[in-house]
Design a protein around this motif. Sequence first.
Motif, PDB file in Angstrom:
ATOM      1  N   LEU A 184       0.859  -1.310  -0.180  1.00  0.00           N
ATOM      2  CA  LEU A 184       0.311  -0.134   0.583  1.00  0.00           C
ATOM      3  C   LEU A 184       1.116   1.650  -0.025  1.00  0.00           C
ATOM      4  O   LEU A 184       0.584   2.665  -0.255  1.00  0.00           O
ATOM      5  CB  LEU A 184      -0.946  -0.579   1.010  1.00  0.00           C
ATOM      6  CG  LEU A 184      -1.899   0.875   1.376  1.00  0.00           C
ATOM      7  CD1 LEU A 184      -2.294   1.727   0.482  1.00  0.00           C
ATOM      8  CD2 LEU A 184      -2.469   0.846   2.530  1.00  0.00           C
ATOM      9  N   GLU A 185       2.114   1.371   1.005  1.00  0.00           N
ATOM     10  CA  GLU A 185       2.483   2.397   0.789  1.00  0.00           C
ATOM     11  C   GLU A 185       3.435   3.101  -0.081  1.00  0.00           C
ATOM     12  O   GLU A 185       3.298   3.655  -0.897  1.00  0.00           O
ATOM     13  CB  GLU A 185       3.891   2.479   1.818  1.00  0.00           C
ATOM     14  CG  GLU A 185       4.372   3.254   2.029  1.00  0.00           C
ATOM     15  CD  GLU A 185       5.561   3.442   3.314  1.00  0.00           C
ATOM     16  OE1 GLU A 185       5.986   4.133   3.972  1.00  0.00           O
ATOM     17  OE2 GLU A 185       5.425   2.061   4.876  1.00  0.00           O
ATOM     18  N   THR A 186       3.845   1.641  -0.540  1.00  0.00           N
ATOM     19  CA  THR A 186       4.481   1.646  -2.091  1.00  0.00           C
ATOM     20  C   THR A 186       3.994   2.237  -3.549  1.00  0.00           C
ATOM     21  O   THR A 186       3.403   2.946  -4.133  1.00  0.00           O
ATOM     22  CB  THR A 186       5.313   0.211  -2.989  1.00  0.00           C
ATOM     23  OG1 THR A 186       5.837   0.050  -1.753  1.00  0.00           O
ATOM     24  CG2 THR A 186       5.199   0.186  -4.441  1.00  0.00           C
ATOM     25  N   LEU A 187       2.514   2.218  -3.376  1.00  0.00           N
ATOM     26  CA  LEU A 187       1.118   2.977  -4.080  1.00  0.00           C
ATOM     27  C   LEU A 187       0.911   4.079  -3.886  1.00  0.00           C
ATOM     28  O   LEU A 187       1.133   4.695  -5.105  1.00  0.00           O
ATOM     29  CB  LEU A 187       0.031   2.168  -4.392  1.00  0.00           C
ATOM     30  CG  LEU A 187      -0.239   0.095  -4.417  1.00  0.00           C
ATOM     31  CD1 LEU A 187      -1.026  -0.490  -4.666  1.00  0.00           C
ATOM     32  CD2 LEU A 187       0.165   0.132  -6.142  1.00  0.00           C
ATOM     33  N   LEU A 188       1.061   4.275  -2.992  1.00  0.00           N
ATOM     34  CA  LEU A 188       0.932   5.314  -2.615  1.00  0.00           C
ATOM     35  C   LEU A 188       2.032   7.074  -3.535  1.00  0.00           C
ATOM     36  O   LEU A 188       2.024   7.486  -3.336  1.00  0.00           O
ATOM     37  CB  LEU A 188       0.179   6.319  -0.869  1.00  0.00           C
ATOM     38  CG  LEU A 188      -1.032   5.435  -0.962  1.00  0.00           C
ATOM     39  CD1 LEU A 188      -1.167   5.439   1.010  1.00  0.00           C
ATOM     40  CD2 LEU A 188      -1.941   6.571  -1.549  1.00  0.00           C
ATOM     41  N   GLU A 189       3.618   5.551  -2.781  1.00  0.00           N
ATOM     42  CA  GLU A 189       4.282   6.700  -3.026  1.00  0.00           C
ATOM     43  C   GLU A 189       4.966   6.715  -4.228  1.00  0.00           C
ATOM     44  O   GLU A 189       5.439   8.466  -4.883  1.00  0.00           O
ATOM     45  CB  GLU A 189       5.878   5.940  -2.760  1.00  0.00           C
ATOM     46  CG  GLU A 189       5.808   5.362  -1.423  1.00  0.00           C
ATOM     47  CD  GLU A 189       7.219   4.498  -1.020  1.00  0.00           C
ATOM     48  OE1 GLU A 189       7.625   4.044  -2.372  1.00  0.00           O
ATOM     49  OE2 GLU A 189       7.426   4.910   0.298  1.00  0.00           O
ATOM     50  N   GLY A 190       4.156   5.638  -5.859  1.00  0.00           N
ATOM     51  CA  GLY A 190       3.603   6.382  -6.664  1.00  0.00           C
ATOM     52  C   GLY A 190       3.001   7.319  -7.229  1.00  0.00           C
ATOM     53  O   GLY A 190       3.447   8.319  -7.906  1.00  0.00           O
ATOM     54  N   ALA A 191       2.338   7.216  -6.785  1.00  0.00           N
ATOM     55  CA  ALA A 191       1.460   8.294  -6.779  1.00  0.00           C
ATOM     56  C   ALA A 191       2.184   9.577  -6.117  1.00  0.00           C
ATOM     57  O   ALA A 191       2.051  10.839  -6.821  1.00  0.00           O
ATOM     58  CB  ALA A 191      -0.288   8.469  -6.134  1.00  0.00           C
ATOM     59  N   PHE A 192       3.089   9.969  -5.307  1.00  0.00           N
ATOM     60  CA  PHE A 192       3.155  11.184  -4.500  1.00  0.00           C
ATOM     61  C   PHE A 192       4.120  11.319  -6.111  1.00  0.00           C
ATOM     62  O   PHE A 192       3.557  12.818  -5.619  1.00  0.00           O
ATOM     63  CB  PHE A 192       3.555  10.654  -3.567  1.00  0.00           C
ATOM     64  CG  PHE A 192       4.779  11.537  -2.972  1.00  0.00           C
ATOM     65  CD1 PHE A 192       4.319  12.875  -2.635  1.00  0.00           C
ATOM     66  CD2 PHE A 192       6.241  11.961  -2.830  1.00  0.00           C
ATOM     67  CE1 PHE A 192       4.592  13.578  -1.518  1.00  0.00           C
ATOM     68  CE2 PHE A 192       6.914  12.991  -2.273  1.00  0.00           C
ATOM     69  CZ  PHE A 192       6.404  13.722  -2.110  1.00  0.00           C
ATOM     70  N   LEU A 193       4.943  10.674  -6.360  1.00  0.00           N
ATOM     71  CA  LEU A 193       6.107  10.611  -6.954  1.00  0.00           C
ATOM     72  C   LEU A 193       5.572  11.198  -8.660  1.00  0.00           C
ATOM     73  O   LEU A 193       6.020  12.276  -9.194  1.00  0.00           O
ATOM     74  CB  LEU A 193       7.060   9.028  -8.334  1.00  0.00           C
ATOM     75  CG  LEU A 193       7.879   9.010  -6.722  1.00  0.00           C
ATOM     76  CD1 LEU A 193       7.912   7.585  -6.996  1.00  0.00           C
ATOM     77  CD2 LEU A 193       8.606  10.151  -5.607  1.00  0.00           C
ATOM     78  N   ILE A 194       4.248  10.608  -9.073  1.00  0.00           N
ATOM     79  CA  ILE A 194       3.918  11.224 -10.336  1.00  0.00           C
ATOM     80  C   ILE A 194       3.135  12.597 -10.228  1.00  0.00           C
ATOM     81  O   ILE A 194       2.546  12.679 -11.479  1.00  0.00           O
ATOM     82  CB  ILE A 194       3.893   9.710 -10.988  1.00  0.00           C
ATOM     83  CG1 ILE A 194       2.050   9.337 -10.819  1.00  0.00           C
ATOM     84  CG2 ILE A 194       4.982   8.951 -11.120  1.00  0.00           C
ATOM     85  CD1 ILE A 194       1.456   8.628 -11.444  1.00  0.00           C
ATOM     86  N   GLY A 195       3.008  12.680  -9.051  1.00  0.00           N
ATOM     87  CA  GLY A 195       1.288  13.584  -8.576  1.00  0.00           C
ATOM     88  C   GLY A 195       0.250  13.468  -9.770  1.00  0.00           C
ATOM     89  O   GLY A 195      -0.735  14.453  -9.801  1.00  0.00           O
ATOM     90  N   GLU A 196       0.041  12.220  -9.748  1.00  0.00           N
ATOM     91  CA  GLU A 196      -1.499  11.193  -9.930  1.00  0.00           C
ATOM     92  C   GLU A 196      -1.895  10.653  -9.122  1.00  0.00           C
ATOM     93  O   GLU A 196      -1.403   9.757  -8.849  1.00  0.00           O
ATOM     94  CB  GLU A 196      -0.840  11.905 -11.386  1.00  0.00           C
ATOM     95  CG  GLU A 196      -2.655  11.919 -12.783  1.00  0.00           C
ATOM     96  CD  GLU A 196      -2.271  11.173 -14.241  1.00  0.00           C
ATOM     97  OE1 GLU A 196      -2.694  10.851 -14.690  1.00  0.00           O
ATOM     98  OE2 GLU A 196      -0.608  10.967 -14.536  1.00  0.00           O
ATOM     99  N   LEU A 197      -3.316  10.581  -9.879  1.00  0.00           N
ATOM    100  CA  LEU A 197      -4.032   8.902  -9.154  1.00  0.00           C
ATOM    101  C   LEU A 197      -5.134   8.912 -10.025  1.00  0.00           C
ATOM    102  O   LEU A 197      -6.247   9.480 -10.587  1.00  0.00           O
ATOM    103  CB  LEU A 197      -5.024   9.899  -7.964  1.00  0.00           C
ATOM    104  CG  LEU A 197      -6.063   8.342  -7.406  1.00  0.00           C
ATOM    105  CD1 LEU A 197      -4.521   7.062  -6.632  1.00  0.00           C
ATOM    106  CD2 LEU A 197      -6.050   9.247  -5.677  1.00  0.00           C
ATOM    107  N   THR A 198      -4.759   8.375 -11.130  1.00  0.00           N
ATOM    108  CA  THR A 198      -5.904   7.370 -11.952  1.00  0.00           C
ATOM    109  C   THR A 198      -7.262   6.077 -11.037  1.00  0.00           C
ATOM    110  O   THR A 198      -6.764   6.204 -10.061  1.00  0.00           O
ATOM    111  CB  THR A 198      -5.182   6.383 -12.965  1.00  0.00           C
ATOM    112  OG1 THR A 198      -4.483   5.114 -12.132  1.00  0.00           O
ATOM    113  CG2 THR A 198      -3.493   6.755 -13.740  1.00  0.00           C
TER     114      THR A 198
END
Length: 814
Positions: free
Chosen positions: A98-112
């Motif tokens: 879960l933390e990895t998924l949220l880090e991904g959203a943080f890095l790209i600045g987007e939530l699909t």
Amino acid sequence: MKVLKFGGTSVANPENINKVKSILNNQNNNKIAVVVSAFGGVTDLLLKASRLASEQDVGYTKSIKEIEDRHISAIRELIPVKSQSAALSKVKSELNILETLLEGAFLIGELTPKLSDKIVSYGELLSSFIISEFLRSEGLDVAFKDSRELIKTDNNFGRANVDFKITNANCKEFFSSNKNQITILPGFVAYSKNGDLTTLGRGGSDYTAAIIAAAVDAEILEIWTDVSGMYTANPKLVKQAKCVANISYQEAMELSHFGAKVLYPPTIQPILGKEIPIAIKNTFDPEKPGTLIAKNTNGNGKTVRGISHVGNISLLSLEGPGMIGIPGISKRFFETLSVKNISIVLITQASSEHSICVGIADEDVDLAAEAVNETFEFEISTKKIKPVIVEKDLTIVALVGDNMKSHQGLSGKMFSTLGKNNVNIRAIAQGASERNISAVIKKEDVKKALNSLHETFFEENIKQLNLFVMGVGNVGSKFLQQIRQQKKYLKEELKLNVRVIGISNSRKMAFDESGVSLKDWENTLEQGEPADKEAFYDRIISLNYRNSIFVDNTANAEVSKSYSSYLKNSISVVTCNKIASSSDYAYYKELKQLAKQYNAPYLFETNVGAGLPILDTLKHLIASGDKIRKIQAVLSGSLNFVFNTFDDSTTFHDVVKQAQEQGYTEPDPTIDLSGVDVMRKILILARESGYQLNIDDIENEAFLPKESLETDSNEAFFESLKKYEADFQKLYKDAADSDCKLKYVAQFEDGKAKVGLQQIPKGHDFYNLEGSDNIVLFFTDRYVNQPLIIKGAGAGADVTASGIFADIVRIGNF
């Protein structure tokens, strides 16, 4: 087989999860599937973390930490130490992903949408795993099954559509071979046919349970939540709401669609064809019967089964002459909203085809307005159609019931109830089935609307009156005492539930939204806030209660100026304060017109004769077609007391002082003795008789010396009375020598009024008027030679309070 679903509040913490275990223990070895939601509040934390991460706000890590703490502490509290390690390892591993998924959203600045589904799914996946491990550690025959392996959908992330053919086959195959008594499954989550994680929409755990129940032909689907069934209205907003024992599928769908949060709207769809009953039960009070949703429940003959609402609604209106008779306008309008994936809650269209109006969620309205304006850009530029009109901050209230179509007048009753309580209706919709009548209103009016409608349709005609009382001195305190004394009688015999919500004197004011305790109102008031007339008014407006009544027991001119503001907000006014009705004729007329316009009675029976039914009788005479020709009256209880008590063995000063001490006079006794009080009363009678007069039109034959009338304090006034004692004694002697009594008389005849002290001879109707009594003689077209006479106590706190009380009852019966 039974299917049970437990919502977020039912599994919010270890204490509640233990309640779930007790419920499962009492299932008598039935084979059951148990669908669970995320721990209460976790889905909101996941959504918050997603949003913060996509905005590249590191605050998302706090939400992750809170989610981790919730689940780890639940394991430590629920599962024995020797069995904890495997569960802790599994949960920590999932939280790392879960933390990895949220880090991904943080890095790209987007939530699909696809990523969002993955993130929010962890609520149900973690809760179901922990609960299954806990139940297994408690010795229950439990299996865990991942719902994603059973339910297959398309790739419509956020609200995926189920492929029932594949899903039903999967469910049948699994449950036919599964030997465990209890199977725990996560709600809300699924896999698409190509293996992507999807979700079924917010509230989708109910839907998961229904899908499984329909697939396995369950004997019943039980939805366990934090309330004891579906209610006649939202019990958080309507305290008198009652649980509905039986309700049809169609009624339940309508109620859930319009905000009955105990049931997710799509839940009924999978099981409707198979007629599987649904029971709504309370995890925290499992012995309560709850609500059973089934086919063809007749509702015990009830027309309206429930009142529901859906908030955060906006109206989007398209209108213009270019719409009339032009094919395809509606198609383009709705197609535009569909392309933008905007759901329509309500539709209404004028028969002239001049306008189309739809209700949509507040969050979608800006996008919708932009899209529709773009679609009709040409028509707008040529002024054939206006730019879309948007109204925000609205709510839909709806009456629901299968039997409504067979009863006339329900719509009228609904709209009349709302209108009487100043609830403005912005749009109306009713389906051809007549199972639902919906009205769009302002968001701030929803509580008042729901309570008013519930009172009308469910409360055995008991009407609640909410009083706001200004002035709790002699009259006000007696009034509160009478309300307390008669409360039971009013409710049982007159079907009126009278509550005092606010009270005020010149120093303090206090409010209690559940009703001020009339046993201890003095202490409540003493502990209140500083009195402020404007703040008192503002509080009444903000509370926005149905059937609100402002009760003015003061003699304050400033308070009387506020009546129009109350009436404009459909707040009735009851007053013993004579100033408003005897002020400038234009203001008096305005108050009467506002009362009609806003369905808010303006009653002032006690302005003339305290508790005597003088004005009420006069109104009935006029309404029946009679015409007032002459009025003769003794209208001042204080002056009548004074001249009945004063003689050559007393002093005028002492008698007036006694009248003031016994509460017969106004706080300023010059108002009574100058004749001003009587002038006001005869003026009110003349106006209520249909004549247009002002107080300057009344002739006043004063008996007080000019010096007494011009004093600036009560002390100075009483001193002046001593100075002129000889003049008062002469008045008495002249009357006694003529075998007459002194009475202060008011008269109205031929459109003219006058007041003054008169010598009344024996045999006259006024001669034997005792104490503080009042008397009125009405000479009319019907009462020509022998007048209609009203006589009785016309002053004193008790009788004045009873007159106010009577006006309150009149409003209750309005």
